[in-house]
Motif scaffolding. Structure first.
Motif, mmCIF file in Angstrom:
data_model
loop_
_atom_site.group_PDB
_atom_site.id
_atom_site.type_symbol
_atom_site.label_atom_id
_atom_site.label_comp_id
_atom_site.label_asym_id
_atom_site.label_seq_id
_atom_site.Cartn_x
_atom_site.Cartn_y
_atom_site.Cartn_z
ATOM 1 N N ARG A 197 0.851 -1.194 0.000
ATOM 2 C CA ARG A 197 0.000 0.000 0.000
ATOM 3 C C ARG A 197 0.880 1.234 0.000
ATOM 4 O O ARG A 197 1.844 1.323 0.759
ATOM 5 N N ASP A 198 0.534 2.175 -0.858
ATOM 6 C CA ASP A 198 1.200 3.478 -0.866
ATOM 7 C C ASP A 198 0.419 4.385 0.077
ATOM 8 O O ASP A 198 -0.685 4.827 -0.237
ATOM 9 N N ASP A 199 0.999 4.650 1.254
ATOM 10 C CA ASP A 199 0.298 5.396 2.300
ATOM 11 C C ASP A 199 0.305 6.906 2.090
ATOM 12 O O ASP A 199 -0.211 7.646 2.930
ATOM 13 N N LYS A 200 0.867 7.345 0.999
ATOM 14 C CA LYS A 200 0.905 8.774 0.712
ATOM 15 C C LYS A 200 -0.512 9.318 0.543
ATOM 16 O O LYS A 200 -1.331 8.743 -0.170
ATOM 17 N N VAL A 201 -0.826 10.414 1.202
ATOM 18 C CA VAL A 201 -2.120 11.080 1.088
ATOM 19 C C VAL A 201 -1.987 12.199 0.066
ATOM 20 O O VAL A 201 -1.185 13.120 0.243
ATOM 21 N N VAL A 202 -2.740 12.097 -1.019
ATOM 22 C CA VAL A 202 -2.716 13.100 -2.086
ATOM 23 C C VAL A 202 -3.944 13.989 -1.933
ATOM 24 O O VAL A 202 -5.079 13.500 -1.863
ATOM 25 N N ALA A 203 -3.727 15.290 -1.895
ATOM 26 C CA ALA A 203 -4.818 16.223 -1.598
ATOM 27 C C ALA A 203 -5.975 16.072 -2.579
ATOM 28 O O ALA A 203 -7.138 15.932 -2.178
ATOM 29 N N ALA A 204 -5.700 16.109 -3.877
ATOM 30 C CA ALA A 204 -6.775 16.066 -4.868
ATOM 31 C C ALA A 204 -7.586 14.788 -4.750
ATOM 32 O O ALA A 204 -8.825 14.811 -4.802
ATOM 33 N N TRP A 205 -6.918 13.662 -4.591
ATOM 34 C CA TRP A 205 -7.617 12.377 -4.567
ATOM 35 C C TRP A 205 -8.414 12.220 -3.278
ATOM 36 O O TRP A 205 -9.490 11.610 -3.288
ATOM 37 N N ASN A 206 -7.915 12.771 -2.188
ATOM 38 C CA ASN A 206 -8.705 12.781 -0.965
ATOM 39 C C ASN A 206 -9.924 13.679 -1.140
ATOM 40 O O ASN A 206 -10.988 13.399 -0.587
ATOM 41 N N GLY A 207 -9.784 14.751 -1.913
ATOM 42 C CA GLY A 207 -10.950 15.568 -2.222
ATOM 43 C C GLY A 207 -12.018 14.771 -2.951
ATOM 44 O O GLY A 207 -13.206 14.852 -2.632
ATOM 45 N N LEU A 208 -11.600 13.977 -3.936
ATOM 46 C CA LEU A 208 -12.564 13.131 -4.649
ATOM 47 C C LEU A 208 -13.246 12.147 -3.700
ATOM 48 O O LEU A 208 -14.450 11.903 -3.794
ATOM 49 N N ALA A 209 -12.460 11.586 -2.764
ATOM 50 C CA ALA A 209 -13.023 10.633 -1.810
ATOM 51 C C ALA A 209 -14.009 11.312 -0.865
ATOM 52 O O ALA A 209 -15.061 10.749 -0.537
ATOM 53 N N ILE A 210 -13.685 12.501 -0.416
ATOM 54 C CA ILE A 210 -14.588 13.242 0.476
ATOM 55 C C ILE A 210 -15.932 13.476 -0.203
ATOM 56 O O ILE A 210 -16.996 13.281 0.391
ATOM 57 N N SER A 211 -15.907 13.895 -1.463
ATOM 58 C CA SER A 211 -17.159 14.142 -2.189
ATOM 59 C C SER A 211 -18.000 12.876 -2.270
ATOM 60 O O SER A 211 -19.216 12.903 -2.041
ATOM 61 N N ALA A 212 -17.362 11.752 -2.614
ATOM 62 C CA ALA A 212 -18.106 10.498 -2.753
ATOM 63 C C ALA A 212 -18.651 10.026 -1.418
ATOM 64 O O ALA A 212 -19.812 9.609 -1.319
ATOM 65 N N LEU A 213 -17.827 10.076 -0.390
ATOM 66 C CA LEU A 213 -18.255 9.611 0.935
ATOM 67 C C LEU A 213 -19.399 10.466 1.474
ATOM 68 O O LEU A 213 -20.384 9.944 2.029
ATOM 69 N N ALA A 214 -19.285 11.775 1.339
ATOM 70 C CA ALA A 214 -20.303 12.667 1.892
ATOM 71 C C ALA A 214 -21.651 12.450 1.205
ATOM 72 O O ALA A 214 -22.692 12.319 1.861
ATOM 73 N N GLU A 215 -21.650 12.408 -0.128
ATOM 74 C CA GLU A 215 -22.921 12.243 -0.837
ATOM 75 C C GLU A 215 -23.541 10.883 -0.572
ATOM 76 O O GLU A 215 -24.742 10.777 -0.295
ATOM 77 N N ALA A 216 -22.739 9.829 -0.659
ATOM 78 C CA ALA A 216 -23.275 8.491 -0.415
ATOM 79 C C ALA A 216 -23.752 8.355 1.024
ATOM 80 O O ALA A 216 -24.802 7.744 1.288
ATOM 81 N N GLY A 217 -23.010 8.916 1.951
ATOM 82 C CA GLY A 217 -23.423 8.846 3.343
ATOM 83 C C GLY A 217 -24.769 9.489 3.580
ATOM 84 O O GLY A 217 -25.619 8.964 4.327
ATOM 85 N N ALA A 218 -25.006 10.626 2.938
ATOM 86 C CA ALA A 218 -26.283 11.317 3.112
ATOM 87 C C ALA A 218 -27.424 10.578 2.408
ATOM 88 O O ALA A 218 -28.504 10.416 2.976
ATOM 89 N N LEU A 219 -27.185 10.134 1.177
ATOM 90 C CA LEU A 219 -28.258 9.529 0.403
ATOM 91 C C LEU A 219 -28.587 8.113 0.853
ATOM 92 O O LEU A 219 -29.732 7.665 0.724
ATOM 93 N N PHE A 220 -27.603 7.401 1.394
ATOM 94 C CA PHE A 220 -27.831 6.020 1.818
ATOM 95 C C PHE A 220 -27.955 5.883 3.330
ATOM 96 O O PHE A 220 -27.891 4.776 3.862
ATOM 97 N N ASP A 221 -28.100 7.009 4.010
ATOM 98 C CA ASP A 221 -28.276 7.011 5.468
ATOM 99 C C ASP A 221 -27.135 6.266 6.156
ATOM 100 O O ASP A 221 -27.342 5.402 6.997
ATOM 101 N N ARG A 222 -25.909 6.663 5.808
ATOM 102 C CA ARG A 222 -24.711 6.092 6.405
ATOM 103 C C ARG A 222 -23.897 7.215 7.055
ATOM 104 O O ARG A 222 -22.958 7.744 6.454
ATOM 105 N N PRO A 223 -24.251 7.611 8.262
ATOM 106 C CA PRO A 223 -23.526 8.713 8.901
ATOM 107 C C PRO A 223 -22.037 8.426 9.103
ATOM 108 O O PRO A 223 -21.251 9.359 9.207
ATOM 109 N N ASP A 224 -21.656 7.142 9.151
ATOM 110 C CA ASP A 224 -20.229 6.840 9.290
ATOM 111 C C ASP A 224 -19.446 7.298 8.073
ATOM 112 O O ASP A 224 -18.282 7.713 8.194
ATOM 113 N N LEU A 225 -20.060 7.249 6.892
ATOM 114 C CA LEU A 225 -19.378 7.724 5.698
ATOM 115 C C LEU A 225 -19.210 9.240 5.729
ATOM 116 O O LEU A 225 -18.163 9.775 5.335
ATOM 117 N N VAL A 226 -20.238 9.938 6.181
ATOM 118 C CA VAL A 226 -20.135 11.398 6.311
ATOM 119 C C VAL A 226 -19.052 11.749 7.330
ATOM 120 O O VAL A 226 -18.259 12.682 7.124
#
Length: 665
Positions: free
Chosen positions: A396-425
């Motif tokens: 595993r490459d443990d490097k945190v890349v800002a842009a890609w974490n931004g993409l992950a935040i967007s996906a997690l936040a929207e899915a968490g809200a729409l699928f009632d998964r507060p852990d994702l938010v």
């Protein structure tokens, strides 16, 4: 002397024990090349790259090859994920000189950094011959060698901005759909032939174009491609998550590396496909899309989350030097884990045969159809995953890349809200907090961090665009106003530091390190281009704040989309998607009501479930001192939570029932 031991890049650290006298990318390397009067040998790759590992084992770990490199060159090792600017300009030169590109990228350059000979992977005998030939040419025919490279450098250095034009209108966007339809694989899904990459950004555009026009063909291209990918070998049928691409046209055999950006983009697309399927009453597609989105994000949390709350960049394609070793199965291995009867059932279900679909008689698991016995499937899948976890695992490459974490935040936040998964938010919020705490210095983003310590490399345009977008999505989901302010500060930096003076953007800031040319590429690659990512964030921010400056900048940045729409729409998917949002307004939805009130939550969920392209949502409690302009003067109606649907801050009459809001949307 190998100088990589102190690197913050796992990829560079993989080479810290090589007999090559590696330098990291730094001025001292080029000064040393001038002092010795030798060329620079630039090797660019990334930790999850299979052929990078092959070349490392064949050549960089070989004392004889290392001796040739050390005697005749100053060798510089670059992680393309840390320095996308370096990768971009030299990849362009590589493609211009050799007609192809890829990683590892091998570049011979002058001590001033100008490339004169470029290639990709070389087997050891060929690489040794090349080292000798370049060294001899440098000593004996330097003028001739440099003249050829200078032609390419001069051509690449010319300004090529497409700025100054207008954002594409409906005709151009519909023309892009026609061009995509001509390239669509109606049998297997996806676009073009092998190798076949997940067309995440194009799928997002097609969903938005369908929402505007009702074009069933656009929706069918997305639905067919989404199902084909999810049922094929590119999707990890046991743990969830997608591999980088399929080596064949049928999505059977993947290139096994698993990247954060792919999984973030795909999880968001499947979430949006679910939203569209629910709106159109397609229960089968909705169920598949929901399952894949959640499994992908659950894998992302389990497989890529770092102790600091961010997300690692990738899992390797290899395990102990063998690609796919962790993932593939033979009938005999199934019997060892499951016993005879379940093994036979699983082999039929997952397509495991004696001949195999991969190497040495092994098979990549697929799921062509839903199992007829869900309980048995769950038990078998859990047993196989448990057994697979006991195998040698990819690095595993443990490097945190800002842009890609931004993409992950967007996906997690929207899915968490729409699928009632507060852990994702909650996971999205933690990652955003990490970016602002660790990656933000003096108002400027740093590209990467490792173990909670920021690297030294400046953020590029895609970092600013993707992180700003993520913060705005996080605001839409949580109603927390601080994310809007943080996004605005990042976007102000974009406007102040990245503009090219013609309406477009460079990929690096005006005070970034100078390379032989300043990178500027509006086209999407595996991720949204910096220009299109910035345009999307600028447009959303303008919709929340009413800022004409940000809206005008977004529209100007979309000018290249008009040129790409008909000629190369597969490389402008995110720009096309943002252009759809611009055409739609985008719609602005303000939801106001007491936090925790079920009526507020119902309106908020309805707003997030709307399919209008790029719709912007803001949530507040109706207080008069809100820092978000879209919420100003928006109050409850007769004491009841309300929703306001607006465009350019002109709003329709507020509604208090989710059904009324859905009708307006």
């Amino acid at each position: 002397m190998n100088r990589l031991a102190g690197a913050t890049s796992p990829y560079l650290l993989q080479h810290a024990e090589n007999p090559v006298d590696w330098w990291p990318w730094e001025p001292g390397a080029f000064e040393e090349a001038r002092r010795r009067d030798v060329p620079v040998l630039l090797s660019v790759g990334y930790s999850a790259c299979h052929w990078c590992h092959v070349m490392a084992h064949e050549s960089f770990e070989d004392p004889g090859t290392a001796a040739l490199m050390n005697e005749n060159f100053v060798s510089v090792k670059v992680d393309r994920e840390e320095r996308p600017d370096v990768d971009a300009v030299y990849m362009e030169a590589t493609q211009a000189m050799s007609g192809q590109g890829g990683w590892p990228m091998t570049v011979f350059a002058t001590p001033d950094g100008e490339p004169f000979y470029c290639g990709t992977y070389y087997p050891r005998p060929h690489f040794q011959q090349l080292l000798r030939a370049v060294a001899e040419a440098w000593r004996g025919d330097r003028d001739g060698v440099l003249a050829q490279g200078r032609k390419v450098v001069d051509a690449l250095a010319r300004p090529r901005s497409a700025g100054g034009g207008a954002a594409p209108g409906a005709e151009a966007l519909d023309g892009a759909v026609r061009a995509l339809r001509a390239d669509f694989d109606a049998v297997n899904g996806g676009f073009g032939g092998a190798p076949k990459f997940p067309p995440s950004m194009v799928m997002e555009f097609l969903l938005r174009q369908h929402a505007r026009t009702g074009d069933t063909g656009s929706l069918e291209m997305v639905r067919h491609t989404a199902e084909a990918m999810a049922r094929g070998g590119m999707y990890d049928q046991l743990a969830g998550g997608f591999a980088r691409y399929s080596v064949d046209a049928r999505w059977v055999v993947p290139h096994f590396e698993k990247m954060l950006y792919d999984n973030a983009l795909l999880a968001r697309v499947y979430t949006h496909l679910w939203r569209q399927a629910v709106a159109s009453g397609d229960a089968g597609t909705a169920a598949l899309a929901r399952r894949i989105a959640l499994e992908t994000l659950d894998w992302t949390l389990a497989g890529l989350r770092t102790p600091q709350g961010g997300f690692a960049s990738a899992l390797d394609a290899d395990a102990e030097g063998e690609e796919g070793r962790s993932y593939v199965w033979t009938p005999g291995q199934l019997r060892e884990v499951l016993g005879g009867e379940d093994a036979e059932w699983a082999a039929g279900l997952f397509g495991v045969t004696d001949e195999g679909s991969f190497e040495h008689g092994s098979s990549v698991l697929r799921l062509p159809a839903d199992p007829d016995d869900p309980e048995r499937y769950a038990r078998v899948r859990a047993a196989l995953l448990d057994a697979r976890d006991q195998r040698v695992q990819p690095g595993r490459d443990d490097k945190v890349v800002a842009a890609w974490n931004g993409l992950a935040i967007s996906a997690l936040a929207e899915a968490g809200a729409l699928f009632d998964r507060p852990d994702l938010v909650a996971a999205a919020r933690s990652a955003a907090q990490l970016l602002l705490a660790v990656h933000l210095r003096g108002g400027r983003l740093l590209r990467t961090s490792l173990g909670g310590a920021a690297g030294a490399n400046a953020g590029v345009l895609e970092d600013y665009g993707c992180v700003a977008e993520a913060l705005l999505v996080l605001h839409a989901v949580t109603g927390e106003a601080q994310w809007v302010g943080a996004a605005g500060r990042l976007l102000d930096t974009v406007l102040e530091r990245f503009g090219d003076g013609r309406g477009g953007f460079y990929d690096t800031a005006d005070d970034a390190e100078r390379l032989f040319r300043r990178p500027q590429d509006p086209t999407d690659t595996a991720t949204p281009s910096g220009s299109f990512a910035a345009a999307g964030a600028l447009l959303s921010y303008a919709a929340l704040t009413g800022s004409a400056r940000h809206r005008e900048a977004a529209a100007a940045a979309l000018a290249p989309v008009g040129l790409l729409a008909a000629r190369a729409p597969r490389f402008a998917g995110w720009g096309l998607a943002v252009a759809e949002a611009l055409l739609a307004g985008p719609v602005e939805i303000a939801v106001v009501g007491p936090a925790g009130d079920p009526r507020t939550s119902a309106l908020h969920r309805t707003a997030l479930g709307g399919v209008s392209p790029g719709a912007v949502v803001s949530l507040g409690d109706g207080s008069p001192d809100t820092p978000v302009p879209l919420l100003e003067h928006r109050t409850a109606v007769d004491g009841r939570p309300a929703a306001y649907v607006c465009r350019d801050f002109a709003c329709r009459a507020p509604v208090t029932e989710p059904e009324e809001l859905a009708a307006q949307l």
